[in-house]
Design a protein around this motif. Structure first.
Motif, PDB file in Angstrom:
ATOM      1  N   GLU A 196      -7.606 -30.680  40.055  1.00 15.63           N
ATOM      2  CA  GLU A 196      -7.389 -29.640  39.032  1.00 15.63           C
ATOM      3  C   GLU A 196      -6.046 -28.987  39.314  1.00 15.63           C
ATOM      4  O   GLU A 196      -5.708 -28.707  40.463  1.00 15.63           O
ATOM      5  N   ARG A 197      -5.291 -28.730  38.257  1.00 13.89           N
ATOM      6  CA  ARG A 197      -4.036 -27.994  38.403  1.00 13.89           C
ATOM      7  C   ARG A 197      -4.120 -26.796  37.467  1.00 13.89           C
ATOM      8  O   ARG A 197      -4.218 -26.949  36.255  1.00 13.89           O
ATOM      9  N   ILE A 198      -4.118 -25.622  38.070  1.00 11.74           N
ATOM     10  CA  ILE A 198      -4.300 -24.368  37.323  1.00 11.74           C
ATOM     11  C   ILE A 198      -2.916 -23.802  37.003  1.00 11.74           C
ATOM     12  O   ILE A 198      -2.211 -23.342  37.891  1.00 11.74           O
ATOM     13  N   TRP A 199      -2.547 -23.817  35.728  1.00 12.87           N
ATOM     14  CA  TRP A 199      -1.224 -23.341  35.307  1.00 12.87           C
ATOM     15  C   TRP A 199      -1.281 -21.872  34.906  1.00 12.87           C
ATOM     16  O   TRP A 199      -2.186 -21.463  34.166  1.00 12.87           O
ATOM     17  N   VAL A 200      -0.298 -21.117  35.361  1.00 16.17           N
ATOM     18  CA  VAL A 200      -0.111 -19.736  34.881  1.00 16.17           C
ATOM     19  C   VAL A 200       0.538 -19.818  33.503  1.00 16.17           C
ATOM     20  O   VAL A 200       1.655 -20.319  33.392  1.00 16.17           O
TER      21      VAL A 200
END
Lengths: 240, 240, 240, 240
Positions: free
Chosen positions: D128-132
């Motif tokens: 998972e890559r959590i983007w701001v």
């Protein structure tokens, strides 16, 4: 409803005339492909391009336009401020504006957003999956849960726009990014929809699903018949 | 928290020097009254006015400013576009901006909103009642349910701005109008708060409750320490 | 468009049968007056009331309903939770819901909002002026800048609802209050519109302008044809 | 600021006692790991679990709690409605609520949202890559542009919640989905933040970046000192 709506499809129309690679994909210009989609769906459609007199966007044309679509890329700075004023003014008066792909950096969009509209990008022929996040929104009408575009230019967050009034789509990219790819805004009495997909080297504007989105967006963005506000020095409505 | 925040209070400062009526209310200028409120509440405060070199808003001043407040009325057009570019850029980089009363027509505000920012107005010494509609918002901290201003200039809807990201206050006017009088916006990495009350002929900026709102707003709008986004051509994070 | 939409007008229908004062204003019930407005504007219309079997809201009726309107006041607690479940479920599936006046305290509205939906109120036959704050919204179509109601029950802020996704109207009251009186919400795939005016002792639902608003709201809230999301354990779309 | 805030970390605490696999990751329970993060950052911290009397959430505990965090998964239905009423009431009065991961299906969250809160999910140890997406938001303070979680349970759109008042994070998943993973809501005078990451089989709550997000969210969600609205029959403020 759509048969009564008049759409003007605006295109920079430079890549298609200068590059064989692009001309192969869009021999008559991106505007022809976009316009065909609206025509098929019953809209009254016309096109206009940068090198037309007044960029094809005279007072008369704009007055007769319910919804304007905008595709530009490398010549944003050549669009005259005078015509931009006219477009922005017409949006505030109620005309719908659909901003396509690299139009994120166009003068009318930046003017209406108030932000830089910057983003990340990459040309790597990668897969994009456009997810519907608001299935009840009219722009999602008739769509599946997601649209898959096998080869796309990537646009990635941070997309420097105001938080959309309504977010309809979010894109997933093979290379690891996400993007808010379908953004609704109200500006004045008009409506603006930014839609990410589409690039001069991909035949995206021939796709039925993409054309359906644009047709839905045009219906959503069409002018309504609300009150024209009075601005300025106003008499009291009650005794003061 | 407030003692670490640096506020620059900007004022057009023309009415006060030209009109005896205004000078009686704000002998040292509106900026002096606004600044005093911030000082009392522990902010590091400085002022700047239109007729200062670079309007008092040099690169250095803006760099050292966490929150800028803006009051202007009749000389909006005299503010140089160059300085406006600088202010807008700094907001997008994170500086807070508090736009006061007739600043609704200022260049920075119109630029950040993307709309005309027009409204109805009337000078009739009428009563305004500012209602808190979002009591959990930090800008409403310490306030009563409503603030009563016995004599005010009226501003009425339609206020031609984008729907605020958060609406904190709505005003009632004796003459029969309503107005969204406390509007929060995010623009880039910065925050903008429009606050309606205040006029050159009323001593509104001496009131404790009004000063409390401005102090709350400055704390809300202060820059946070989020990521500085990279914009431009980006390498993939996954194999493409 | 409206001729294809099916509206069910729901009413508590108690005041009208118990009070001569109310019966004089709404001899056939509030639902009859509201339904008449929809009929005049070409909607397929039916009515349902609390004392009908299943409150008139069987599975079949709800399935055939595009937009449900809800008026209740003193018997909210008599609405069965089973029927409320059904209504709420149907909204999430796409049915529009128009909540009228004292319906702010109805079970379906409170359930869909997640808040107390409390407010200030007063019965003093006072003037209400309903301002359009979003003139480009379809619900404002055909309206003037404001609607004046000479005698109304007052509802005042704080109205304890989530900030509306779109705020169309704000009311001014003679007694000094304001109120967000036209509030749009998306819930699931459905749309909810809260509209303040209307009380059992005032003939508000006979007015053309009020009926126009309700017709506009019904068109806005009508189900769209978006994707029905899959929820639950999902196979990957890419190799993991 | 944080040293004055009191956080109560609530956990279902069943998986950790029943499953060796989970106990290996969270030997003292998920709540212990979450609480440790708050303690390290200077918050006054306590924990409470489902099997405590009143689930550890007595009137007294809630009264002393500024921010409550909620992790539950398989026993949502065992949480008593009475305690849920109490929690929801306290949020509306100003307490912050941070809802973690599978807490999306918890009773308090569903009650406060008014929707089903359903989503897609998959346990496949994927990235998972959590983007701001909103770098100026206080919850993004101190973070990089994205957070990478090497092994996560997938949650995918459509996430059936109301559009968040502010969207801070959007997740990318290896398997092809996206998710609005950091969602801010105002409910009554309180604030709610939903944060996606975290699962009983992954050591996500030991990570500094995840703990930083939770600490930022607690500061954002902390009660403010706004007016306590009066609800009910109100006297006029002007002559009627």
């Amino acid at each position: 409803m759509s048969e009564n709506l008049s759409v003007t499809v605006w295109n920079e129309y430079r890549h298609e005339r200068d590059s064989d690679e692009v001309a192969e994909v869009y021999p008559d210009g991106i505007h022809a492909a976009v316009a065909e989609g609206f025509e098929e769906r019953g809209f009254e459609t016309r096109t206009a391009t940068l090198d037309d007199p007044e960029h094809g966007l005279s007072e008369g044309v704009l007055k007769d336009t319910d919804v304007l679509t905008w595709w530009g890329h490398r010549a944003h700075e050549e669009v005259s401020d005078h015509v931009v004023d006219r477009v922005v003014e017409r949006v505030r008066d109620g005309m719908g504006l659909l901003v396509l792909h690299s139009g994120h950096y166009s003068k009318p969009f930046k003017r209406l957003m108030g932000t830089s509209c910057a983003l990340k990008w990459r040309e790597a022929d990668e897969k994009e999956r456009i997810w519907v996040v608001e299935p009840g929104h009219p722009i999602a009408s008739g769509l599946p849960e997601h649209i898959e575009v096998p080869e796309a230019e990537m646009y990635g967050e941070r997309f420097d726009v105001p938080a959309p009034d309504e977010l309809v789509f979010t894109s997933w990219f093979e290379g690891g990014e996400v993007f808010r790819s379908g953004c609704c805004y109200n500006r004045g009495s008009g409506k603006v929809f930014y839609f990410r997909p589409g690039h001069e080297t991909y035949p995206i504007y021939y796709r039925d699903d993409i054309r359906d989105v644009l047709a839905n967006a045009a219906e959503w963005a069409a002018p309504s018949d609300g009150p024209e506000p009075f601005f300025g020095n106003a008499d009291p409505l009650e005794d003061v």
